[in-house]
Scaffold this motif. Structure first.
Motif, mmCIF file in Angstrom:
data_model
loop_
_atom_site.group_PDB
_atom_site.id
_atom_site.type_symbol
_atom_site.label_atom_id
_atom_site.label_comp_id
_atom_site.label_asym_id
_atom_site.label_seq_id
_atom_site.Cartn_x
_atom_site.Cartn_y
_atom_site.Cartn_z
ATOM 1 N N ALA A 93 25.938 -4.951 6.675
ATOM 2 C CA ALA A 93 24.870 -5.530 7.490
ATOM 3 C C ALA A 93 23.797 -6.096 6.573
ATOM 4 O O ALA A 93 23.540 -5.566 5.492
ATOM 5 C CB ALA A 93 24.270 -4.467 8.415
ATOM 6 N N ARG A 94 23.193 -7.167 7.037
ATOM 7 C CA ARG A 94 22.157 -7.820 6.232
ATOM 8 C C ARG A 94 20.841 -7.859 6.999
ATOM 9 O O ARG A 94 20.820 -8.167 8.196
ATOM 10 C CB ARG A 94 22.587 -9.244 5.886
ATOM 11 N N ARG A 95 19.798 -7.527 6.286
ATOM 12 C CA ARG A 95 18.443 -7.744 6.815
ATOM 13 C C ARG A 95 17.640 -8.372 5.695
ATOM 14 O O ARG A 95 17.343 -7.710 4.700
ATOM 15 C CB ARG A 95 17.833 -6.423 7.267
ATOM 16 N N GLY A 96 17.323 -9.650 5.833
ATOM 17 C CA GLY A 96 16.633 -10.359 4.747
ATOM 18 C C GLY A 96 17.515 -10.383 3.513
ATOM 19 O O GLY A 96 18.671 -10.791 3.569
ATOM 20 N N ASP A 97 16.961 -9.921 2.414
ATOM 21 C CA ASP A 97 17.730 -9.877 1.168
ATOM 22 C C ASP A 97 18.387 -8.527 0.941
ATOM 23 O O ASP A 97 18.927 -8.284 -0.141
ATOM 24 C CB ASP A 97 16.806 -10.200 -0.023
ATOM 25 N N SER A 98 18.328 -7.638 1.916
ATOM 26 C CA SER A 98 18.913 -6.303 1.773
ATOM 27 C C SER A 98 20.262 -6.235 2.476
ATOM 28 O O SER A 98 20.410 -6.724 3.610
ATOM 29 C CB SER A 98 17.983 -5.240 2.378
ATOM 30 N N PHE A 99 21.220 -5.596 1.816
ATOM 31 C CA PHE A 99 22.562 -5.425 2.357
ATOM 32 C C PHE A 99 22.873 -3.935 2.416
ATOM 33 O O PHE A 99 22.531 -3.196 1.496
ATOM 34 C CB PHE A 99 23.583 -6.151 1.487
ATOM 35 N N HIS A 100 23.530 -3.528 3.510
ATOM 36 C CA HIS A 100 23.798 -2.112 3.724
ATOM 37 C C HIS A 100 25.258 -1.952 4.141
ATOM 38 O O HIS A 100 25.711 -2.629 5.075
ATOM 39 C CB HIS A 100 22.887 -1.552 4.818
ATOM 40 N N GLY A 101 25.960 -1.061 3.468
ATOM 41 C CA GLY A 101 27.364 -0.823 3.775
ATOM 42 C C GLY A 101 27.551 0.494 4.504
ATOM 43 O O GLY A 101 26.914 1.504 4.167
ATOM 44 N N TYR A 102 28.421 0.483 5.517
ATOM 45 C CA TYR A 102 28.748 1.702 6.266
ATOM 46 C C TYR A 102 30.229 1.710 6.596
ATOM 47 O O TYR A 102 30.841 0.647 6.765
ATOM 48 C CB TYR A 102 27.965 1.767 7.598
ATOM 49 N N VAL A 103 30.767 2.899 6.734
ATOM 50 C CA VAL A 103 32.096 3.023 7.308
ATOM 51 C C VAL A 103 31.984 2.610 8.774
ATOM 52 O O VAL A 103 31.053 3.018 9.479
ATOM 53 C CB VAL A 103 32.610 4.470 7.175
ATOM 54 N N ASN A 104 32.904 1.775 9.225
ATOM 55 C CA ASN A 104 32.869 1.266 10.599
ATOM 56 C C ASN A 104 33.493 2.283 11.543
ATOM 57 O O ASN A 104 34.596 2.091 12.065
ATOM 58 C CB ASN A 104 33.601 -0.082 10.667
ATOM 59 N N ARG A 105 32.763 3.377 11.736
ATOM 60 C CA ARG A 105 33.271 4.471 12.566
ATOM 61 C C ARG A 105 32.056 5.150 13.205
ATOM 62 O O ARG A 105 31.194 5.682 12.503
ATOM 63 C CB ARG A 105 34.052 5.448 11.683
ATOM 64 N N CYS A 106 32.018 5.132 14.503
ATOM 65 C CA CYS A 106 30.882 5.727 15.198
ATOM 66 C C CYS A 106 30.928 7.249 15.082
ATOM 67 O O CYS A 106 31.993 7.857 15.292
ATOM 68 C CB CYS A 106 30.918 5.324 16.674
#
Ligand code: FES
Length: 119
Positions: free
Chosen positions: A35-48
């Motif tokens: 996911a991106r917010r501005g210049d920040s990127f965040h990685g997550y496992v795609n699992r609720c």
């Protein structure tokens, strides 16, 4: 490129500000999202964290209507982009599992040295 430096996923500008993209990484094709917010990127496992389903309701559709939160397609839980905390829904207070990424020279990488931990 040495594997320890990670697996390139996409260019950062291929993820719109306020959006996210899904990827499959490693031998097990683990589903992750960036996911991106501005210049920040965040990685997550795609699992609720609620019942374990992927968050996206269609390819690369992860966000709520206002593009403020990541949203689970199954029961609508909302997660903060910055830290994965669930702020509303059946798993409120739980978090998405972070997945380590890096951005170098405008390219987003999944860090391969960690990917094995999830296989
Ligand atoms: S599976 Fe995500 S809110 Fe229920």
């Amino acid at each position: 490129m040495p594997e320890a430096e990670g697996t390139p996923l996409c260019r950062g500008d291929e993820i719109a500000d306020g959006a996210a993209r899904g990827f499959a990484v490693g031998a097990s094709k683990l589903r992750i999202l960036v996911a991106r917010r501005g210049d920040s990127f965040h990685g997550y496992v795609n699992r609720c964290p609620h019942v374990g389903t992927p968050l996206d309701w269609s390819d690369d559709e992860f966000m709520d209507r206002e593009r403020r939160f990541l949203m689970c397609a199954t029961h609508g839980a909302l997660f903060r982009v910055d830290d994965g905390l669930c702020v509303a829904g059946p798993c409120q207070g739980d978090r998405l599992e972070p997945f380590p990424i890096a951005v170098r020279d405008g390219v987003v990488f999944a860090l391969a040295e960690f990917a094995g931990d999830y296989e």
